[in-house]
Design a protein around this motif. Structure first.
Motif, short mmCIF file in Angstrom:
data_model
loop_
_atom_site.label_atom_id
_atom_site.label_comp_id
_atom_site.label_asym_id
_atom_site.label_seq_id
_atom_site.Cartn_x
_atom_site.Cartn_y
_atom_site.Cartn_z
N THR A 176 0.85 -1.19 0.00
CA THR A 176 0.00 0.00 0.00
C THR A 176 0.89 1.24 0.00
OG1 THR A 176 -1.75 -1.14 1.23
CG2 THR A 176 -1.82 1.26 1.21
N LEU A 177 0.56 2.20 -0.85
CA LEU A 177 1.33 3.44 -0.95
C LEU A 177 0.50 4.61 -0.46
CD1 LEU A 177 2.85 2.98 -4.54
CD2 LEU A 177 3.77 2.17 -2.37
N GLN A 226 7.31 -4.31 -8.98
CA GLN A 226 8.06 -5.11 -8.00
C GLN A 226 7.16 -6.13 -7.33
OE1 GLN A 226 9.71 -2.01 -5.56
NE2 GLN A 226 11.23 -1.41 -7.11
N TRP A 227 5.92 -5.77 -7.08
CA TRP A 227 4.99 -6.73 -6.47
C TRP A 227 4.64 -7.84 -7.45
CZ3 TRP A 227 -0.33 -7.28 -7.97
CH2 TRP A 227 -1.02 -8.22 -7.21
N ALA A 265 4.76 9.58 -5.94
CA ALA A 265 4.95 10.07 -7.30
C ALA A 265 4.49 9.03 -8.31
CB ALA A 265 6.43 10.41 -7.52
N GLU A 266 4.15 9.52 -9.51
CA GLU A 266 3.56 8.65 -10.52
C GLU A 266 4.46 7.48 -10.87
OE1 GLU A 266 2.58 6.74 -14.05
OE2 GLU A 266 4.34 8.04 -13.94
N GLN A 267 5.70 7.74 -11.22
CA GLN A 267 6.60 6.66 -11.63
C GLN A 267 6.86 5.69 -10.48
OE1 GLN A 267 11.05 6.97 -12.59
NE2 GLN A 267 10.10 7.17 -14.63
N ASP A 268 6.95 6.21 -9.26
CA ASP A 268 7.18 5.34 -8.10
C ASP A 268 6.00 4.40 -7.88
OD1 ASP A 268 9.63 6.47 -7.64
OD2 ASP A 268 8.89 7.93 -6.17
N ARG A 269 4.82 4.82 -8.25
CA ARG A 269 3.65 3.93 -8.14
C ARG A 269 3.82 2.72 -9.05
NH1 ARG A 269 -1.88 7.37 -7.35
NH2 ARG A 269 -1.06 9.04 -6.05
N ARG A 270 4.20 3.00 -10.31
CA ARG A 270 4.35 1.89 -11.24
C ARG A 270 5.54 0.99 -10.88
NH1 ARG A 270 5.70 3.80 -16.06
NH2 ARG A 270 5.81 6.01 -15.50
#
Length: 976
Positions: free
Chosen positions: A691-692, A707-708, A697-702
């Protein structure tokens, strides 16, 4: 006579008895009163309990009779189930709780059964509930909707208790008595299943059959005659040498570029790749093809599958810009197709995000997460909150082109600097061929255009917005002034004023000490400033603009007196702007404050709005040698300019653009107009807990999502891909619903083998090619297709793999094989696709191209794929139209297939080419040509009977007819 004291005592005793009698009476009275009250209250309570609605006695029979047929164990329409307590109180799709304890009027269940509206009343058919039953339901709900625990007649299955959600643990490889048949672990697992069912494997296929099978399987093309000959020689050199020959063949095929083209097609089916946007307008996506090329290259490089996933989710951070085309492969409405009102825009945005979530969940996880858009998933443990949590990971992705950045593109951009320098050198050489200026501005007279003497006509080109040259006899100067006398509109603008000396140096640059003055300036900071007139940079955004309408001047003072010979100037060297152009001007030089004109516009062809200005440079007055030199320089300049343009623009790819993520809300019934609480990025709760925060940030979400997906703890990712690989080899995966590993999917035919391979897949570094090697070198794969009636009675579809399950090759492979044996296959790779239709997108009217040449003879994976339009010939062979994910192609057999393959122009042309090839490679003898045709098409010699039949056909109808027949035979179309 009594003693006085005795009298008193007697009196007291008498009074005491009276007192006791009175006290007892009072107590009895009080007791009777209390007892009466208790009896009355107890009786009331008894009758009250007797009148309360009981769930088991009163309510459940009503639900059983009227509701269970639609909302019971067999069916749950609208997601509502009423035979289980927890499900009934939870409610159905989009309604919230169906029972509000203590308030019947607020309970949707009661509202529906009591409604007077026949359109919404439940049950929808038959008589409505009687008034007594409606009163019973009202009473039960108003009294608290007491539903005792443990009285339900059914039990809900635990949605998490499903094989695909369980941790991935490699089982032990089984041992069998017939283990001598097994070549690797795959065979041990398969054999154990066969033994359990009383079955045995089929005999091993002969070497030639295996070679044709594995070559078609791994490359989509048949083996050549030379490859067949060499392999048979190797196999015949002893058992050990034979095994080595098999391995060598697999290594060669996996190293072939044809392998990536073959397996990319499988993946593109899954992600529904196409070169058009879809929907009604179906316009072209001219830059979709870089993703297709990326996939081909990834398979050829054996990019580890975990890296393959990461690049497709967040390739912009990994140096693989084209890879994120995966996120936007689906259909999408273009801005012009969306209503301008806010609800339409929100609805279209939801649809586009939904497609991304579906692509990720189906392709990598084998789950139908999109089913939870409007309500919790009816079968799998996926809530609506899970769905919107997944949406939040990609909430900043837009369907758009993006410039690709790579080592190659950056190298090209660096190369562009040297190319520009070369263009400057070429322009200076060409400037030498420009005619000398013949100024006559003193009289401001121009030659008349209708004068019959060509010698009097202007010899110099009209002015151009991009670049103009004024050449004159060399003259020494300390200053130069450029004066604008008229423009085609507004205040004059010059992006760069260059002055060249006889050595070819631009002495106007500020960097060599030249200073400037102007008549006045219209200043826009960092865009229009006087200092930009000689800063060495081109374009409107680095230019000088006068503050006078239609006129103005610039004066340059050089660091020292120099001999100058020509001036170069332009309004906008990039060619974007045409206005503010100086169409009348003069150029003057000075040594000691004495100014003299060296060039002006009077000898140029006049500028006339809306007319063709003619050529910028003419060769008319050059001699033969000069013309040849000028033409060569012009051609080189044009070529270099094109390369620079490509480098500056960069290669675009339809791979998504990225911006600040939208706020994502849980939507009631999936309706964008009914947002509920805000949702943060979070993975599926059934198989993860990532969960974030909302400010991630957008790129960090992807990145977190990728990674999951590839985490070893994720039980689905490896299982799903191994299943796809198995399906690509055998036609059907262990799970024959490859996009659905949930409860609606089928259970695996070999669950232990699936898990063993999934663990092996990860431990081998996620190598897809390693999986191929293991499969195609197994005894399971090397079985013949021999039919066994007894085995078929047990396992008609050969799911247990008691033989190799033959199947027809795909549409693309059929076309490619026809071109290969006809010796017409164009093996050019990469780049935009060739056309199958007369247009590349649009509303309708896709006329098929029937005859192909050049690029049209490339492999079909390189065709321009129009969404919702199938190829005229091979589309009949179950070729998907990219509307939906085609994780597994359905194999049909129809008359249209036979007609297309026999009578199409494509078949006729390839048969003719095949016949020419055969005649070239074989002797003039008909039998020799027949044998060669069989060798090339089917990799074998014809039987005597086949030669007899073919010879009569060839002599009567020609060799082309035999070639058409070979294209249509099952042996050509099926994996052996």
């Amino acid at each position: 006579m009594c003693h006085p004291s005795q009298t008193v005592l007697h009196q007291r005793a008498c009074h005491s008895d009276e007192f006791r009698k009175n006290l007892f009476g009072k107590l009895m009275h009080r007791f009777l009163a209390l007892a009466s009250i208790f009896i009355i209250q107890f009786t009331g309570m008894f009758f009250a309990f007797a009148d309360a609605a009981d769930f088991v006695r009163d309510v459940r029979p009503i639900l059983q009779q009227h509701c269970y047929s639609c909302h019971g164990p067999e069916s749950q329409k609208s997601g509502l189930r009423l035979d289980i307590k927890s499900a009934a109180f939870k409610g159905g799709d989009g309604w919230g709780p169906s029972l509000v304890a203590g308030n019947a009027n607020e309970s949707p269940l009661f509202e529906l059964v009591a409604s007077d509206d026949t359109g919404s009343r439940m049950p929808p058919e038959g008589d409505r509930l009687s008034a007594d039953k409606v009163r019973t339901l009202r009473q039960w709900i108003d009294e608290g909707a007491i539903w005792p625990d443990g009285v339900d007649l059914a039990k809900l299955d635990d949605p998490l208790d499903h094989w695909s959600f369980k941790p991935l643990i490699a089982p032990e490889v089984p041992e069998t008595r017939e283990s001598g048949w097994a070549r690797n672990a795959i065979d041990h697992f398969v054999l154990a299943h066969l033994v359990d069912q009383g079955l045995t494997p089929a005999a091993e296929a002969d070497a030639l059959t295996w070679l044709r099978r594995v070559t078609l399987d791994l490359t989509g093309l048949p083996p050549t005659v030379q490859e067949v000959t060499e392999f048979l020689q190797q196999v015949g050199c002893g058992a050990n040498r034979g095994d080595a020959a098999y391995s060598a063949i697999v290594d060669r095929l996996l190293q072939s570029p044809r392998y990536g083209e073959r397996y990319a097609q499988h993946w593109l089916d899954v992600v529904r790749y196409a070169d058009t946007h879809g929907f009604e307008v179906n316009t072209e996506r001219p830059n979709a093809w870089p993703y297709r090329d990326y996939v081909i290259d990834a398979f050829n490089r054996d990019t580890p599958y975990d890296r393959f996933i990461e690049e497709q989710i967040v390739g912009d951070a990994l140096g693989s810009d084209a890879a994120t085309g995966f996120l936007v492969t689906a259909s999408v409405l273009l801005p012009g197709q969306i209503g301008k009102d806010a609800p339409s825009i929100r609805s279209a945005r939801q649809d586009s995000l939904d497609e991304i979530v579906n692509n990720i969940s189906q392709s990598f996880l084998g789950l139908s997460v999109g089913c939870a858009r409007c309500h919790d998933h009816k079968f799998d443990p996926i809530s609506a909150r899970d769905y919107y949590g997944m949406q939040a990971f990609v909430a900043g992705v837009e369907y758009a082109d993006r410039e690709m950045h790579s080592l190659e593109s950056e190298a090209i951009k660096k190369e562009a600097d040297s190319l520009r320098q070369r263009i400057i050198e070429i322009e200076q050489r060409l400037d030498e061929f420009e005619p000398l200026a013949q100024p006559s501005f003193a009289s401001r007279e121009r030659p008349k255009l209708d004068d019959q003497s060509t010698d009097l006509l202007p010899q110099r080109a009209t002015v151009f917005p991009s670049r103009n040259v004024d050449r004159f006899e060399p003259v020494r100067a300390k200053q130069l002034r450029f004066t604008v006398l008229a423009t085609n509109s507004l205040e004059p603008c010059i992006d760069e004023l260059e002055v060249f000396d006889t050595a070819g140096n631009n002495i106007a640059l500020s960097t060599v000490g030249t200073t400037f003055k102007t008549s006045g300036d219209n200043i826009t900071p960092d865009r229009h400033e006087p200092r930009f007139i000689h800063d060495g940079e081109y374009g409107n955004s680095r230019s000088w603009m006068s503050n006078q309408l239609g006129e103005g001047w610039v004066e340059l003072t050089f660091a020292e007196e120099r001999e100058v010979c020509h001036v170069v100037w332009g309004r906008d060297r990039t060619g974007k702007f045409q206005d503010r152009l100086a169409i009348e001007y003069r150029i003057e030089i000075a040594r000691d404050e004495a100014w003299s004109i060296v060039a002006d516009s009077t000898d140029r062809r006049p500028w006339v709005a809306g007319t063709d200005p003619g050529p910028m440079f003419t060769l008319d007055r050059l001699d033969a040698d000069e013309k040849q030199t000028a033409k060569r320089l012009q051609a080189e300049k044009k070529k270099l300019a094109a390369k620079i343009k490509t480098a500056e623009r960069g290669q675009l790819a339809f791979s998504g653009s990225f911006r600040k993520p939208d706020d994502i809300h849980l939507l009631r019934r999936g309706d964008p107009e009914q947002p509920q609480e805000k949702v943060v990025p979070s993975v599926l709760s059934a198989i993860g807990d990532v969960t974030l925060s909302s400010d991630t940030a957008e790129q960090d979400r992807r990145k977190a999502l990728a990674q999951w997906l590839v985490s070893p703890e994720n039980p689905l990712t490896a299982r799903v891909m191994v299943n796809r690989i198995w399906q690509w080899h055998f036609g059907t995966g262990f799970v024959d619903t490859p996009n659905d590993f949930g409860k609606n999917g089928t259970p695996p035919s070999h669950s232990e083998l699936l898990d063993w391979l999934a663990v092996e897949f990860m431990q081998s570094g996620w190598s897809i090619k390693q999986m191929h090697r293991m499969v195609v070198l197994s005894s399971t794969y090397r079985q013949s297709t021999q039919y066994n009636a007894n085995a078929a009675d047990v396992d008609a579809e050969a799911r247990l793999l008691w033989r190799y399950p033959s199947r027809r090759i795909e549409a693309e492979a059929i076309r490619d094989c026809m071109l290969a044996v006809s010796d017409r296959l164009n093996l050019r790779v990469d780049g935009p696709g060739f056309n199958l239709f007369n247009q590349r997108g649009g509303l309708s009217g896709f006329t098929p191209i029937e005859s192909f040449t050049g690029d049209g003879l490339r492999r079909m994976v390189y065709s321009h794929k129009v969404r919702r339009e199938r190829d005229a010939v091979f589309g009949a062979f179950d070729c998907p139209d990219a509307g939906q994910s085609a994780a597994r192609r359905i194999e049909s057999t129809t008359p249209v297939q036979a007609l297309n393959l026999l009578n199409s122009q494509f078949t006729i042309e390839q048969a003719a080419a095949f016949a020419i090839r055969t005649q070239t490679e074989a002797d003039n003898d008909v039998k020799s040509q027949i044998g060669q045709a069989y060798w090339v098409a089917l990799n074998r010699q014809p039987s005597e009977d086949e030669v007899v039949d073919a010879e009569s056909v060839v002599r009567k109808h020609g060799l082309e007819t035999l070639c058409r027949a070979l294209f249509n035979c099952n042996e050509f179309l099926f994996l052996p």
